[in-house]
Design a protein around this motif. Structure first.
Motif, short mmCIF file in Angstrom:
data_model
loop_
_atom_site.label_atom_id
_atom_site.label_comp_id
_atom_site.label_asym_id
_atom_site.label_seq_id
_atom_site.Cartn_x
_atom_site.Cartn_y
_atom_site.Cartn_z
N ALA A 122 -17.14 25.60 -20.73
CA ALA A 122 -17.40 24.41 -19.91
C ALA A 122 -17.03 24.66 -18.46
O ALA A 122 -17.76 24.26 -17.54
CB ALA A 122 -16.64 23.21 -20.47
N ALA A 123 -15.91 25.33 -18.23
CA ALA A 123 -15.48 25.63 -16.86
C ALA A 123 -16.47 26.56 -16.17
O ALA A 123 -16.75 26.39 -14.97
CB ALA A 123 -14.08 26.25 -16.87
N GLN A 124 -17.01 27.52 -16.89
CA GLN A 124 -18.03 28.41 -16.30
C GLN A 124 -19.25 27.60 -15.86
O GLN A 124 -19.80 27.87 -14.78
CB GLN A 124 -18.47 29.48 -17.30
N LEU A 125 -19.67 26.66 -16.67
CA LEU A 125 -20.82 25.83 -16.30
C LEU A 125 -20.50 25.01 -15.06
O LEU A 125 -21.35 24.86 -14.17
CB LEU A 125 -21.21 24.92 -17.46
N ALA A 126 -19.29 24.48 -14.98
CA ALA A 126 -18.89 23.71 -13.80
C ALA A 126 -18.82 24.59 -12.55
O ALA A 126 -19.29 24.19 -11.48
CB ALA A 126 -17.55 23.03 -14.05
N GLU A 127 -18.25 25.78 -12.71
CA GLU A 127 -18.13 26.69 -11.56
C GLU A 127 -19.48 27.11 -11.01
O GLU A 127 -19.63 27.33 -9.81
CB GLU A 127 -17.32 27.93 -11.96
N SER A 128 -20.48 27.19 -11.87
CA SER A 128 -21.82 27.58 -11.43
C SER A 128 -22.62 26.36 -10.96
O SER A 128 -23.80 26.48 -10.65
CB SER A 128 -22.56 28.31 -12.55
N ARG A 129 -21.99 25.20 -10.94
CA ARG A 129 -22.60 23.94 -10.53
C ARG A 129 -23.79 23.54 -11.41
O ARG A 129 -24.70 22.86 -10.98
CB ARG A 129 -22.99 23.97 -9.06
N ALA A 130 -23.76 24.00 -12.65
CA ALA A 130 -24.82 23.68 -13.59
C ALA A 130 -24.47 22.47 -14.45
O ALA A 130 -25.35 21.82 -15.01
CB ALA A 130 -25.10 24.87 -14.49
N LEU A 131 -23.18 22.17 -14.55
CA LEU A 131 -22.73 21.07 -15.40
C LEU A 131 -23.19 19.74 -14.81
O LEU A 131 -23.16 19.54 -13.60
CB LEU A 131 -21.19 21.10 -15.48
N ARG A 132 -23.65 18.85 -15.69
CA ARG A 132 -24.06 17.52 -15.24
C ARG A 132 -22.96 16.90 -14.39
O ARG A 132 -21.78 16.97 -14.73
CB ARG A 132 -24.33 16.60 -16.44
N SER A 133 -23.34 16.27 -13.30
CA SER A 133 -22.36 15.73 -12.35
C SER A 133 -21.55 14.59 -12.93
O SER A 133 -20.45 14.32 -12.44
CB SER A 133 -23.06 15.29 -11.06
N ASP A 134 -22.04 13.94 -13.98
CA ASP A 134 -21.29 12.83 -14.57
C ASP A 134 -20.32 13.28 -15.66
O ASP A 134 -19.67 12.45 -16.29
CB ASP A 134 -22.25 11.77 -15.11
N LEU A 135 -20.23 14.59 -15.87
CA LEU A 135 -19.33 15.12 -16.90
C LEU A 135 -18.14 15.84 -16.28
O LEU A 135 -18.31 16.64 -15.36
CB LEU A 135 -20.06 16.13 -17.80
N SER A 136 -16.98 15.60 -16.82
CA SER A 136 -15.82 16.41 -16.45
C SER A 136 -15.85 17.69 -17.30
O SER A 136 -16.56 17.74 -18.32
CB SER A 136 -14.52 15.65 -16.73
N VAL A 137 -15.09 18.67 -16.92
CA VAL A 137 -15.00 19.90 -17.72
C VAL A 137 -14.47 19.56 -19.10
O VAL A 137 -14.95 20.09 -20.11
CB VAL A 137 -14.11 20.95 -17.01
N GLU A 138 -13.50 18.65 -19.17
CA GLU A 138 -12.93 18.26 -20.46
C GLU A 138 -13.96 17.57 -21.35
O GLU A 138 -14.01 17.83 -22.56
CB GLU A 138 -11.70 17.36 -20.26
N ASP A 139 -14.77 16.70 -20.77
CA ASP A 139 -15.81 16.05 -21.57
C ASP A 139 -16.84 17.08 -22.05
O ASP A 139 -17.27 17.03 -23.20
CB ASP A 139 -16.52 14.96 -20.77
N ALA A 140 -17.22 18.00 -21.19
CA ALA A 140 -18.17 19.05 -21.57
C ALA A 140 -17.59 19.90 -22.69
O ALA A 140 -18.27 20.22 -23.67
CB ALA A 140 -18.52 19.91 -20.36
N ARG A 141 -16.32 20.25 -22.57
CA ARG A 141 -15.63 21.03 -23.62
C ARG A 141 -15.68 20.29 -24.94
O ARG A 141 -16.00 20.86 -25.97
CB ARG A 141 -14.18 21.26 -23.19
N ASP A 142 -15.42 18.99 -24.91
CA ASP A 142 -15.41 18.19 -26.13
C ASP A 142 -16.80 18.10 -26.75
O ASP A 142 -16.95 18.11 -27.98
CB ASP A 142 -14.87 16.79 -25.85
N ILE A 143 -17.83 18.02 -25.93
CA ILE A 143 -19.21 17.99 -26.43
C ILE A 143 -19.55 19.31 -27.11
O ILE A 143 -20.09 19.33 -28.22
CB ILE A 143 -20.19 17.67 -25.28
N ILE A 144 -19.21 20.43 -26.46
CA ILE A 144 -19.48 21.74 -27.06
C ILE A 144 -18.70 21.87 -28.37
O ILE A 144 -19.24 22.32 -29.38
CB ILE A 144 -19.11 22.88 -26.09
N TRP A 145 -17.44 21.49 -28.35
CA TRP A 145 -16.56 21.58 -29.53
C TRP A 145 -17.16 20.81 -30.70
O TRP A 145 -17.15 21.28 -31.84
CB TRP A 145 -15.18 21.04 -29.15
N THR A 146 -17.71 19.63 -30.42
CA THR A 146 -18.29 18.80 -31.47
C THR A 146 -19.62 19.37 -31.97
O THR A 146 -19.81 19.55 -33.18
CB THR A 146 -18.50 17.36 -30.97
#
Length: 187
Positions: A122-146
């Motif tokens: 999730a942090a890699q996605l955020a660092e590359s500015r690819a992560l949706r702007s409404d998601l935190s790294v923690e929320d993205a991590r939780d989505i992937i985890w689920t």
């Protein structure tokens, strides 16, 4: 589940053709033995399990992939094999963890390591500015985890009869849809 919990170390030793002391020296307890077995299944063998996940070829490829869409596709491609190898053991671990504290600790430790590792993705996605702007790294991590969990895989593949390829393709699309800015998607 009951079979594992009720099996004695002497019975395990007899079944494997080694003396009990050898198992205790190598693994310390039944929980230690089970942990080693499930980690080997997750990694694709005991030799691979000795290496940190980031040093395993498939995960290394995910880490090194610069394109976010391709990164998620590569990660999704690892999941059918992981769950196929470890799913039955994971289900036993979950059931046994309810009645065995050592196994609860094994399960909790596994899930904590998995959550931590997926936080890196999730942090890699955020660092590359690819992560949706409404998601935190923690929320993205939780989505992937689920989405990448053994229970989700089991529901679709084991219970609903999806092929590994159908599951992999769905997972890649779900990860892209849930995590990436639309403008960053190549599909």
């Amino acid at each position: 589940e009951r079979g594992y919990v009720g099996t004695s170390m002497p019975a395990i030793a007899a079944e494997t053709g080694v003396v009990v002391e050898t198992i205790y020296r190598a693994f310390g307890s039944k929980a230690g033995l089970f942990k080693a077995v499930i980690e080997a299944a997750l990694a694709g063998g005991s030799e691979r399990a000795e290496r940190p996940p980031a040093e395993r070829p498939a995960i290394r490829a995910v880490i090194e992939e610069p394109d976010p869409t391709r990164k998620l596709e590569l990660y999704a491609a690892t999941q059918p094999g992981v769950h196929g190898r470890s799913g039955p053991l994971y289900r036993v671990l979950v059931a046994a963890a309810d009645i065995d504290q050592e196994l609860r600790d094994v399960l909790d430790g596994m899930e904590a390591r998995r959550l931590h590792g997926l936080g890196g993705l999730a942090a890699q996605l955020a660092e590359s500015r690819a992560l949706r702007s409404d998601l935190s790294v923690e929320d993205a991590r939780d989505i992937i985890w689920t989405l990448c969990s053994t229970p989700v895989h089991g529901l679709l593949v084991r219970d609903r009869g999806w092929t590994s390829q159908k599951y992999r393709d769905w997972l890649a699309a779900a990860l892209r849809r849930e995590l990436l800015e639309q403008s960053k998607e190549s599909n």
